[in-house]
Design an enzyme around this catalytic site. Structure first.
Site, PDB file in Angstrom:
ATOM      1  N   ASP A  11       0.882  -0.946  -0.004  1.00  0.00           N
ATOM      2  CA  ASP A  11      -0.095   0.112  -0.013  1.00  0.00           C
ATOM      3  C   ASP A  11       0.945   1.213  -0.060  1.00  0.00           C
ATOM      4  O   ASP A  11       1.364   1.873   1.124  1.00  0.00           O
ATOM      5  CB  ASP A  11      -0.776   0.024   1.274  1.00  0.00           C
ATOM      6  CG  ASP A  11      -1.854   1.338   1.281  1.00  0.00           C
ATOM      7  OD1 ASP A  11      -1.893   2.056   0.566  1.00  0.00           O
ATOM      8  OD2 ASP A  11      -2.257   1.402   2.684  1.00  0.00           O
ATOM      9  N   VAL A  12       0.852   1.854  -1.253  1.00  0.00           N
ATOM     10  CA  VAL A  12       1.999   3.160  -1.302  1.00  0.00           C
ATOM     11  C   VAL A  12       1.021   4.341  -1.011  1.00  0.00           C
ATOM     12  O   VAL A  12       0.175   4.640  -1.936  1.00  0.00           O
ATOM     13  CB  VAL A  12       2.430   3.251  -2.759  1.00  0.00           C
ATOM     14  CG1 VAL A  12       3.478   4.389  -2.718  1.00  0.00           C
ATOM     15  CG2 VAL A  12       3.132   1.820  -2.975  1.00  0.00           C
ATOM     16  N   GLY A  13       1.278   4.923   0.122  1.00  0.00           N
ATOM     17  CA  GLY A  13       0.366   6.228   0.334  1.00  0.00           C
ATOM     18  C   GLY A  13       1.297   7.403   0.214  1.00  0.00           C
ATOM     19  O   GLY A  13       2.375   7.321  -0.505  1.00  0.00           O
ATOM     20  N   ASN A  14       0.823   8.671   1.031  1.00  0.00           N
ATOM     21  CA  ASN A  14       1.431   9.769   0.668  1.00  0.00           C
ATOM     22  C   ASN A  14       2.621  10.043   1.439  1.00  0.00           C
ATOM     23  O   ASN A  14       3.664  11.048   1.173  1.00  0.00           O
ATOM     24  CB  ASN A  14       0.557  11.072   0.941  1.00  0.00           C
ATOM     25  CG  ASN A  14      -0.744  10.875  -0.399  1.00  0.00           C
ATOM     26  OD1 ASN A  14      -0.211  11.175  -1.624  1.00  0.00           O
ATOM     27  ND2 ASN A  14      -2.086  10.736   0.066  1.00  0.00           N
ATOM     28  N   ALA A  16       3.896   6.956   3.623  1.00  0.00           N
ATOM     29  CA  ALA A  16       4.334   5.768   3.827  1.00  0.00           C
ATOM     30  C   ALA A  16       4.033   4.789   2.892  1.00  0.00           C
ATOM     31  O   ALA A  16       3.000   5.061   2.238  1.00  0.00           O
ATOM     32  CB  ALA A  16       4.256   5.236   5.225  1.00  0.00           C
ATOM     33  N   ILE A 123      -7.403   4.033  -5.271  1.00  0.00           N
ATOM     34  CA  ILE A 123      -7.544   2.662  -4.970  1.00  0.00           C
ATOM     35  C   ILE A 123      -7.344   2.292  -3.599  1.00  0.00           C
ATOM     36  O   ILE A 123      -8.029   1.267  -3.384  1.00  0.00           O
ATOM     37  CB  ILE A 123      -6.224   1.974  -5.909  1.00  0.00           C
ATOM     38  CG1 ILE A 123      -6.484   0.667  -6.017  1.00  0.00           C
ATOM     39  CG2 ILE A 123      -4.933   2.337  -5.114  1.00  0.00           C
ATOM     40  CD1 ILE A 123      -7.761   0.138  -6.668  1.00  0.00           C
ATOM     41  N   ASP A 124      -6.881   3.078  -2.677  1.00  0.00           N
ATOM     42  CA  ASP A 124      -7.030   2.705  -1.528  1.00  0.00           C
ATOM     43  C   ASP A 124      -8.204   2.781  -0.835  1.00  0.00           C
ATOM     44  O   ASP A 124      -8.728   2.042  -0.195  1.00  0.00           O
ATOM     45  CB  ASP A 124      -5.920   3.676  -0.768  1.00  0.00           C
ATOM     46  CG  ASP A 124      -6.265   5.168  -0.725  1.00  0.00           C
ATOM     47  OD1 ASP A 124      -7.075   5.418  -1.834  1.00  0.00           O
ATOM     48  OD2 ASP A 124      -5.840   6.128  -0.076  1.00  0.00           O
ATOM     49  N   ASP A 144     -11.106   6.008   6.778  1.00  0.00           N
ATOM     50  CA  ASP A 144      -9.561   5.772   6.721  1.00  0.00           C
ATOM     51  C   ASP A 144      -8.840   6.975   7.076  1.00  0.00           C
ATOM     52  O   ASP A 144      -8.987   8.051   6.331  1.00  0.00           O
ATOM     53  CB  ASP A 144      -9.126   5.481   5.240  1.00  0.00           C
ATOM     54  CG  ASP A 144      -7.636   5.151   5.288  1.00  0.00           C
ATOM     55  OD1 ASP A 144      -6.893   5.246   6.125  1.00  0.00           O
ATOM     56  OD2 ASP A 144      -7.094   4.417   4.177  1.00  0.00           O
TER      57      ASP A 144
END
Length: 270
Positions: A11-14, A16, A123-124, A144
């Site tokens: 899960d590639v977030g903003n 982490a 997509i998250d 979330d």
């Protein structure tokens, strides 16, 4: 088709990158294991950390004992941050040439999407809703609490029906700090008790920002509930994200908290 020897959810977030790793032959780190899902282990890598890509790859090797990457492992990647996911995908290909990687889009998620532009949906958000729907009966409200806070509705038919996006705790406090001359930064990970009213500047900021987020969440849950049919049951409210532990005690609506919900959605895919 041969089942992958292991699955690595990314899960590639903003701010982490979060990983969940599943295999039949894990050399699992018990401290990182999910008690409800002992075959999964989890880790997070901050994007401001030096050489985070290399550290991530090294961690996967250490945890798997190389078994998970030896034959046909599959990396499932959900990204809302292309600047981070592009170099990561390139490093995965170089480091694990026998593995496969999939950059997941909404088309890969077997869930109806009832919004104007599905391709523009984060997509998250969709994967969190998908994982929640797999575990609870719809309708659902999925929250979330990360860099941004999303409050989304899964309707009684089990479709992703849209939602709301608002700035998260850190974004709001950063805006106060950058837009004023004297207001300090806030560490949201400490366990200070929230005073009502705030007794000092830090306490006033904590109370104001936390109230703005949690009151918005409660109001949105009420809005969604009002729009459900009278025949529908009340929605189950599910909370995830890095700031979930901070905001959970201050949400008035009954809710359940799940960690790693995006990665769980990735692992649920065929």
């Amino acid at each position: 088709m041969k089942r992958p020897a292991g699955v690595i959810a990314v899960d590639v977030g903003n701010t982490a990158v979060k990983l969940s790793l599943r295999s039949n032959d894990l050399a699992a780190d018990k401290k990182a294991a999910d008690a409800a899902n002992p075959d999964w282990i989890h880790q997070s890598f901050a994007l401001d950390r030096s050489r985070w890509c290399e550290s991530l790859v090294d961690w996967v090797r250490e945890q798997s004992g190389n078994d998970v990457v030896s034959e046909a492992s599959q990396w499932r990647i959900a990204s809302v941050n292309q600047r981070a996911s592009d170099p990561l995908c390139q490093l995965i290909q170089r480091s694990f040439p026998q593995s496969t990687s999939r950059l997941i889009s909404y088309r890969d998620v077997p869930m109806p999407v009832d919004v104007d532009s599905p391709a523009q949906l984060g997509i998250d958000r969709l994967l969190s809703a998908f994982a929640a729907r797999n575990r609870y009966a719809a309708p659902l409200v999925v929250i979330d609490a990360g860099s941004a806070v999303t409050v989304d509705l899964v309707n009684a038919a089990g479709a992703f029906a849209g939602g709301a996006i608002l700035p998260g705790l850190t974004l709001q406090t950063n805006a106060l700090t950058m837009g004023t001359a004297a207001l300090p930064m806030i560490d949201w990970q400490n366990s200070d008790v929230v005073s009502i009213p705030g007794r000092n500047t830090v306490g006033a900021i904590r109370l104001g920002v936390l109230t703005s987020v949690t009151a918005s969440i409660d109001r949105l849950i009420a809005h969604y509930s009002e729009r459900l049919s009278e025949a529908d049951q009340a929605p189950v409210v599910i909370l995830c994200g890095g700031d979930a532990a901070v905001i959970s005690p201050h949400i008035q609506n009954k809710h359940v908290t799940h960690t790693h919900l995006v990665c769980q959605g990735l692992l649920d895919l065929d």
